[in-house]
Write a protein that holds these residues in place. Structure first.
Motif, PDB file in Angstrom:
ATOM      1  N   LEU A   8       0.786  -1.051  -0.103  1.00  0.00           N
ATOM      2  CA  LEU A   8       0.096  -0.087   0.153  1.00  0.00           C
ATOM      3  C   LEU A   8       0.714   1.294   0.032  1.00  0.00           C
ATOM      4  N   ILE A   9       1.775   1.261   0.891  1.00  0.00           N
ATOM      5  CA  ILE A   9       2.750   2.462   0.852  1.00  0.00           C
ATOM      6  C   ILE A   9       3.557   2.536  -0.420  1.00  0.00           C
ATOM      7  N   LYS A  10       4.060   1.615  -1.074  1.00  0.00           N
ATOM      8  CA  LYS A  10       4.526   1.549  -2.356  1.00  0.00           C
ATOM      9  C   LYS A  10       3.692   2.216  -3.575  1.00  0.00           C
ATOM     10  N   ILE A  11       2.433   1.685  -3.432  1.00  0.00           N
ATOM     11  CA  ILE A  11       1.745   2.241  -4.513  1.00  0.00           C
ATOM     12  C   ILE A  11       1.150   3.645  -4.262  1.00  0.00           C
ATOM     13  N   ALA A  12       1.069   4.051  -3.056  1.00  0.00           N
ATOM     14  CA  ALA A  12       0.694   5.335  -2.558  1.00  0.00           C
ATOM     15  C   ALA A  12       1.742   6.419  -3.048  1.00  0.00           C
ATOM     16  N   LEU A  13       3.129   5.885  -2.748  1.00  0.00           N
ATOM     17  CA  LEU A  13       4.291   6.795  -3.121  1.00  0.00           C
ATOM     18  C   LEU A  13       4.293   6.921  -4.588  1.00  0.00           C
ATOM     19  N   ASP A  14       4.191   6.040  -5.425  1.00  0.00           N
ATOM     20  CA  ASP A  14       4.127   6.073  -6.881  1.00  0.00           C
ATOM     21  C   ASP A  14       3.093   7.290  -7.282  1.00  0.00           C
ATOM     22  N   GLU A  53      -7.890   1.713  -5.359  1.00  0.00           N
ATOM     23  CA  GLU A  53      -8.022   0.828  -6.643  1.00  0.00           C
ATOM     24  C   GLU A  53      -6.868   0.313  -7.162  1.00  0.00           C
ATOM     25  N   LYS A  54      -5.816   1.179  -6.883  1.00  0.00           N
ATOM     26  CA  LYS A  54      -4.648   0.738  -7.629  1.00  0.00           C
ATOM     27  C   LYS A  54      -3.871  -0.179  -6.820  1.00  0.00           C
ATOM     28  N   ALA A  55      -4.177  -0.207  -5.325  1.00  0.00           N
ATOM     29  CA  ALA A  55      -3.466  -1.263  -4.713  1.00  0.00           C
ATOM     30  C   ALA A  55      -4.527  -2.530  -4.350  1.00  0.00           C
ATOM     31  N   GLY A  56      -5.609  -2.379  -5.221  1.00  0.00           N
ATOM     32  CA  GLY A  56      -6.335  -3.490  -5.244  1.00  0.00           C
ATOM     33  C   GLY A  56      -6.919  -3.858  -3.574  1.00  0.00           C
ATOM     34  N   MET A  57      -7.310  -2.796  -3.010  1.00  0.00           N
ATOM     35  CA  MET A  57      -7.686  -3.049  -1.582  1.00  0.00           C
ATOM     36  C   MET A  57      -9.195  -2.347  -1.216  1.00  0.00           C
ATOM     37  N   SER A  58      -9.841  -2.779  -0.254  1.00  0.00           N
ATOM     38  CA  SER A  58     -11.232  -2.032  -0.075  1.00  0.00           C
ATOM     39  C   SER A  58     -10.773  -0.985   1.010  1.00  0.00           C
ATOM     40  N   ARG A  65     -11.914  -0.355   3.708  1.00  0.00           N
ATOM     41  CA  ARG A  65     -11.901  -0.922   5.001  1.00  0.00           C
ATOM     42  C   ARG A  65     -10.419  -1.666   5.336  1.00  0.00           C
ATOM     43  N   THR A  66      -9.906  -2.300   4.364  1.00  0.00           N
ATOM     44  CA  THR A  66      -8.440  -2.885   4.568  1.00  0.00           C
ATOM     45  C   THR A  66      -7.693  -1.588   4.809  1.00  0.00           C
ATOM     46  N   LEU A  67      -7.840  -0.760   3.963  1.00  0.00           N
ATOM     47  CA  LEU A  67      -6.636   0.625   4.038  1.00  0.00           C
ATOM     48  C   LEU A  67      -6.692   1.186   5.430  1.00  0.00           C
ATOM     49  N   TYR A  68      -8.000   1.282   5.848  1.00  0.00           N
ATOM     50  CA  TYR A  68      -7.973   2.076   7.191  1.00  0.00           C
ATOM     51  C   TYR A  68      -7.641   0.996   8.147  1.00  0.00           C
ATOM     52  N   THR A  69      -7.403  -0.340   8.001  1.00  0.00           N
ATOM     53  CA  THR A  69      -6.816  -1.193   8.877  1.00  0.00           C
ATOM     54  C   THR A  69      -5.344  -0.706   9.399  1.00  0.00           C
ATOM     55  N   TYR A  70      -4.764  -0.225   8.115  1.00  0.00           N
ATOM     56  CA  TYR A  70      -3.421   0.074   8.613  1.00  0.00           C
ATOM     57  C   TYR A  70      -3.185   1.628   8.641  1.00  0.00           C
ATOM     58  N   PHE A  71      -4.164   2.548   8.160  1.00  0.00           N
ATOM     59  CA  PHE A  71      -3.863   3.964   8.333  1.00  0.00           C
ATOM     60  C   PHE A  71      -5.172   4.611   8.574  1.00  0.00           C
TER      61      PHE A  71
END
Length: 199
Positions: A10-16, A33-38, A40-46
């Motif tokens: 997720l960090i690498k996708i966001a960095l790009d 969308e680019k990371a292929g995550m929901s 909910r999943t994203l907010y699990t980490y951030f």
């Protein structure tokens, strides 16, 4: 995908995305969308977009300083100082070079109290401190002045490469840096010789 690797992905996708499009122009939906995550999943980490941006900047900080500090640890101070510009040249020639993400972040987050701005400022200070440490190892009369000049050269090369799309800016900066380093060393040697003559 394990939790740590998902977070790193997720960090690498966001960095790009942040590097190419900027922070405000890149929405969380685009990152998901680019990371292929929901979401909910994203907010699990951030917990917020700002928290993701901070993680991205710290990740980039770690990558860059590892390259500068660890990869060149066995070389002489002069070689390590000049290698900074060689590394910059390789960076400028990458297809995905969009300039310095820390400069971009400071431009978008102007508030002096912003944690994002503070991370960027700390990175720039740490790079200058790294250069100062190498200048001190050269055993010259004014290491602070040389470190300031070399740091300014690097920043100028980065902006020139980004704005004018001139990857050669790094080698121009390197040539100037070499002259400044040699002059500083020569001046110190001359002073030492003069002091010995009048003992």
């Amino acid at each position: 995908m394990e939790a740590v690797s998902r977070r790193e992905h997720l960090i690498k996708i966001a960095l790009d995305l942040f590097s190419e499009h900027g922070f405000h122009a890149t929405g969380i939906d685009t990152v998901m969308e680019k990371a292929g995550m929901s979401k909910r999943t994203l907010y699990t980490y951030f917990r917020s977009k700002e928290e993701l941006i901070l993680a991205v900047l710290r990740h980039k900080d770690e990558l860059l300083r590892r390259r500068f500090v660890t990869d060149l640890a066995e070389e002489s101070p002069e070689i390590r100082l000049l290698a900074i510009y060689d590394i910059a040249e390789a960076w400028f020639n990458q297809k995905n070079f969009f300039g310095c993400i820390f400069i971009s972040a400071i431009g978008e987050y102007a508030d002096a109290d912003s944690p994002i701005r503070q991370v960027c400022t700390n990175y720039k200070k740490l790079m200058r401190t790294y250069m100062l440490g190498l200048c001190i190892q050269l055993d010259i009369a004014k290491p602070e002045d040389l470190a300031d000049a070399l740091a300014l050269l690097l920043e100028g090369a980065i902006v020139t490469a980004q704005v004018l799309q001139n990857a050669q800016a790094a080698q121009t900066a390197r040539r100037i840096a070499k002259i400044l380093i040699e002059d500083a060393c020569r001046e110190t040697t001359s002073r030492l010789i003069d002091s010995q003559l009048y003992v």
